[in-house]
Design a protein around this motif. Structure first.
Motif, PDB file in Angstrom:
ATOM      1  N   LEU A 324      44.619  16.058 -41.409  1.00 53.80           N
ATOM      2  CA  LEU A 324      44.576  17.040 -40.331  1.00 53.80           C
ATOM      3  C   LEU A 324      45.942  17.176 -39.650  1.00 53.80           C
ATOM      4  CD1 LEU A 324      41.134  16.228 -38.660  1.00 53.80           C
ATOM      5  CD2 LEU A 324      41.702  18.217 -40.050  1.00 53.80           C
ATOM      6  N   VAL A 325      46.625  16.060 -39.471  1.00 52.16           N
ATOM      7  CA  VAL A 325      47.955  16.102 -38.857  1.00 52.16           C
ATOM      8  C   VAL A 325      48.920  16.884 -39.741  1.00 52.16           C
ATOM      9  CG1 VAL A 325      49.932  14.714 -38.139  1.00 52.16           C
ATOM     10  CG2 VAL A 325      47.611  13.968 -37.567  1.00 52.16           C
ATOM     11  N   VAL A 326      48.872  16.623 -41.053  1.00 47.21           N
ATOM     12  CA  VAL A 326      49.747  17.356 -41.978  1.00 47.21           C
ATOM     13  C   VAL A 326      49.425  18.849 -41.947  1.00 47.21           C
ATOM     14  CG1 VAL A 326      50.312  17.673 -44.414  1.00 47.21           C
ATOM     15  CG2 VAL A 326      50.131  15.370 -43.472  1.00 47.21           C
ATOM     16  N   ALA A 327      48.130  19.197 -41.898  1.00 43.89           N
ATOM     17  CA  ALA A 327      47.739  20.607 -41.861  1.00 43.89           C
ATOM     18  C   ALA A 327      48.250  21.280 -40.587  1.00 43.89           C
ATOM     19  CB  ALA A 327      46.222  20.735 -41.967  1.00 43.89           C
ATOM     20  N   MET A 328      48.141  20.604 -39.440  1.00 47.94           N
ATOM     21  CA  MET A 328      48.609  21.198 -38.184  1.00 47.94           C
ATOM     22  C   MET A 328      50.126  21.363 -38.177  1.00 47.94           C
ATOM     23  SD  MET A 328      46.140  19.735 -35.146  1.00 47.94           S
ATOM     24  CE  MET A 328      46.285  18.002 -35.558  1.00 47.94           C
ATOM     25  N   LEU A 329      50.841  20.391 -38.743  1.00 54.29           N
ATOM     26  CA  LEU A 329      52.291  20.533 -38.829  1.00 54.29           C
ATOM     27  C   LEU A 329      52.675  21.697 -39.737  1.00 54.29           C
ATOM     28  CD1 LEU A 329      53.399  16.787 -39.045  1.00 54.29           C
ATOM     29  CD2 LEU A 329      53.589  18.317 -37.081  1.00 54.29           C
ATOM     30  N   ALA A 330      51.923  21.893 -40.832  1.00 57.05           N
ATOM     31  CA  ALA A 330      52.206  23.016 -41.721  1.00 57.05           C
ATOM     32  C   ALA A 330      51.946  24.349 -41.019  1.00 57.05           C
ATOM     33  CB  ALA A 330      51.346  22.898 -42.979  1.00 57.05           C
ATOM     34  N   ILE A 331      50.865  24.423 -40.237  1.00 60.00           N
ATOM     35  CA  ILE A 331      50.582  25.648 -39.472  1.00 60.00           C
ATOM     36  C   ILE A 331      51.701  25.915 -38.470  1.00 60.00           C
ATOM     37  CG2 ILE A 331      49.007  26.659 -37.762  1.00 60.00           C
ATOM     38  CD1 ILE A 331      46.727  25.202 -39.182  1.00 60.00           C
ATOM     39  N   HIS A 332      52.174  24.848 -37.809  1.00 62.60           N
ATOM     40  CA  HIS A 332      53.249  25.018 -36.822  1.00 62.60           C
ATOM     41  C   HIS A 332      54.534  25.518 -37.494  1.00 62.60           C
ATOM     42  CE1 HIS A 332      55.314  24.374 -33.057  1.00 62.60           C
ATOM     43  NE2 HIS A 332      56.232  23.649 -33.664  1.00 62.60           N
ATOM     44  N   ARG A 333      54.853  24.983 -38.665  1.00 66.49           N
ATOM     45  CA  ARG A 333      56.054  25.441 -39.370  1.00 66.49           C
ATOM     46  C   ARG A 333      55.925  26.906 -39.769  1.00 66.49           C
ATOM     47  NH1 ARG A 333      55.814  20.271 -41.836  1.00 66.49           N
ATOM     48  NH2 ARG A 333      54.714  21.191 -43.609  1.00 66.49           N
ATOM     49  N   GLU A 334      54.730  27.315 -40.179  1.00 61.70           N
ATOM     50  CA  GLU A 334      54.523  28.702 -40.568  1.00 61.70           C
ATOM     51  C   GLU A 334      54.694  29.638 -39.375  1.00 61.70           C
ATOM     52  OE1 GLU A 334      53.984  31.901 -42.968  1.00 61.70           O
ATOM     53  OE2 GLU A 334      54.250  29.790 -43.544  1.00 61.70           O
ATOM     54  N   TYR A 335      54.157  29.263 -38.220  1.00 61.67           N
ATOM     55  CA  TYR A 335      54.324  30.086 -37.019  1.00 61.67           C
ATOM     56  C   TYR A 335      55.789  30.136 -36.578  1.00 61.67           C
ATOM     57  CZ  TYR A 335      49.350  30.862 -36.130  1.00 61.67           C
ATOM     58  OH  TYR A 335      48.052  31.290 -36.209  1.00 61.67           O
ATOM     59  N   ARG A 336      56.486  29.006 -36.691  1.00 54.76           N
ATOM     60  CA  ARG A 336      57.901  28.994 -36.319  1.00 54.76           C
ATOM     61  C   ARG A 336      58.712  29.892 -37.254  1.00 54.76           C
ATOM     62  NH1 ARG A 336      59.954  24.833 -33.184  1.00 54.76           N
ATOM     63  NH2 ARG A 336      61.924  25.940 -33.543  1.00 54.76           N
ATOM     64  N   ARG A 337      58.371  29.862 -38.548  1.00 55.57           N
ATOM     65  CA  ARG A 337      59.076  30.704 -39.502  1.00 55.57           C
ATOM     66  C   ARG A 337      58.838  32.182 -39.188  1.00 55.57           C
ATOM     67  NH1 ARG A 337      56.738  28.979 -43.622  1.00 55.57           N
ATOM     68  NH2 ARG A 337      58.156  27.232 -44.011  1.00 55.57           N
ATOM     69  N   ALA A 338      57.586  32.527 -38.875  1.00 51.41           N
ATOM     70  CA  ALA A 338      57.280  33.916 -38.525  1.00 51.41           C
ATOM     71  C   ALA A 338      57.975  34.323 -37.230  1.00 51.41           C
ATOM     72  CB  ALA A 338      55.771  34.100 -38.402  1.00 51.41           C
ATOM     73  N   GLU A 339      58.050  33.411 -36.267  1.00 44.39           N
ATOM     74  CA  GLU A 339      58.721  33.718 -35.005  1.00 44.39           C
ATOM     75  C   GLU A 339      60.213  33.947 -35.211  1.00 44.39           C
ATOM     76  OE1 GLU A 339      59.358  31.665 -30.582  1.00 44.39           O
ATOM     77  OE2 GLU A 339      58.089  30.714 -32.101  1.00 44.39           O
ATOM     78  N   ASP A 340      60.826  33.137 -36.083  1.00 45.54           N
ATOM     79  CA  ASP A 340      62.256  33.323 -36.363  1.00 45.54           C
ATOM     80  C   ASP A 340      62.521  34.676 -37.023  1.00 45.54           C
ATOM     81  OD1 ASP A 340      62.774  30.876 -35.283  1.00 45.54           O
ATOM     82  OD2 ASP A 340      62.772  29.816 -37.205  1.00 45.54           O
TER      83      ASP A 340
END
Length: 395
Positions: A324-340
């Motif tokens: 679950l921690v790995v999944a949440m970190l992956a979601i956060h990276r995806e949102y950060r990439r979209a924000e950039d």
């Protein structure tokens, strides 16, 4: 929390009505569905529905302890009869047995973290009301835990798959009259309330994680009843899956429940230590020491649980939580990439606007259907693409 609370509540009903034993899992699924629907109706309605069983349980349980202890001191101690004890393999007295007993005893104090999780739901002043509630809850938990533990030894109550220990004590003290059934159904209501605390706290927590970009944004949105519908629905589905997978048995679920609770409490306490070290408000040293001591104690309990109950199902939590921690970190990276990608940088070159596209008029310009398009064309572009007008007919 939802699965083990509902399973324990259904066990209390089955203790009073043994004929429902074959419906353990369907009754648990039905209970989760009812709690889900109530929470989808809104927080105020769910609090009103679940308040009554709490006060009834406190009254009958404290009365049970008072009557049982009084009878014991007067020389008429109640005794449990007609119970088939659960078969437990004989173990030598050693470190592993002590660790398991300590861990199981610590699981009795779980649930108090629900107050700290739900501080925003209290009336103003929130922190003062939450502190008062936590103090009262601690006193009640200590009184009932110690009183029922004492009566369990006095009455000779034994662990059984057919009847809970509280039911055995209640039957020995109250008999099988209305007070006994009130105790059992109030116990069920209270345990369903314990499941309701997760329905109140998990959606709120998931909404915070969603706003921070660690869970899908859908979890941050409220429904028309101002409830976090996505979090409530996902929690219900997950609880039903766990309940069905473990057959609705409390002893099979308790290790999953306790290790998760103490791990989350440990992380919360260390988070508060970092908060005090960073903010350094008035009295921060004392608060940091208190939270640090609490984090150390609960971490020890979590490690003991992981070791002592590893073969009983704790291994599943040790696998799921990191995933679950790995999944949440992956979601956060995806949102950060979209924000950039969507954020305009100050040093980015400004490109000239592209030339207007040509306007295609699919027909002769002197026909009634095309004339309006030709009139609007200058507003769109100076580049006109149209077929040439037809040649003039000979006179």
């Amino acid at each position: 929390t939802v699965s083990v609370s509902v399973a324990a509540g259904i066990a209390a009903i089955i203790s009073a009505v043994p004929g429902l034993g074959d419906l353990r899992v369907p009754l648990g699924v039905l209970a989760i569905g009812i709690v889900m629907v109530i929470n989808l109706r809104g927080i105020r309605e769910s609090g009103t529905v679940f308040a009554a069983p709490t006060y009834v349980f406190l009254a009958v349980t404290l009365g049970l302890i008072g009557i049982g202890v009084t009878r014991t001191f007067l020389g008429d101690a109640p005794h449990v009869t007609g119970v088939e004890a659960m078969g437990v393999p004989v173990e030598s007295f050693g470190l592993l047995l002590l660790m398991r007993a300590f861990a199981d005893g610590c699981s009795a104090i779980t649930g108090v973290e629900a107050v700290s999780n739900g501080v925003p739901a209290f009336k103003p002043t929130e922190w003062r009301n939450a502190r008062t509630t936590l103090t009262v809850m601690g006193a009640l938990v200590a009184t009932m835990f110690l009183g029922l533990s004492y009566l369990a030894g006095v009455t000779g109550a034994l662990p059984s798959r057919d009847e809970t220990v509280v039911s055995q004590i209640g039957r020995a003290v109250y008999g099988t009259g209305p007070l006994y059934f009130t105790l059992q159904f109030a116990t069920t209501g209270l345990l369903i309330l314990a499941a309701n605390t997760s329905f109140a706290d998990f959606p709120r927590l998931s909404s915070i994680l969603a706003r921070d970009g660690y869970m899908p944004r859908r979890f941050a949105y409220r429904g028309e009843r101002l409830a976090f519908n996505a979090g409530i629905g996902v929690l219900a589905i997950g609880a039903v899956g766990v309940l069905v997978a473990f057959g609705g048995l409390v002893d099979a679920l308790i290790s999953l429940y306790a290790i998760g609770v103490f791990t989350s409490i440990t992380l919360s306490q260390w988070g508060m230590v970092r908060h005090w070290l960073r903010e350094r408000d008035q009295g921060w040293r004392r608060s940091a020491v208190i939270n640090g001591f609490g984090a150390t104690a609960t971490r020890i309990v979590a490690v003991i649980f992981a070791i002592a109950t590893f073969a009983l199902g704790a291994w599943l939590v040790l696998i799921i939580v990191p995933l679950l921690v790995v999944a949440m970190l992956a979601i956060h990276r995806e949102y950060r990439r979209a924000e950039d990608q969507l954020t305009a940088r100050p040093d980015a070159p400004v490109r000239p606007p592209p030339p207007p596209p040509p306007v295609v008029v699919p027909g002769p310009q002197n026909t009634p259907g095309v004339l309006p398009a030709a009139t609007v064309r200058p507003l769109l572009s100076d580049d006109l693409v149209a077929p040439p007008p037809p040649p003039a007919e000979a006179p």
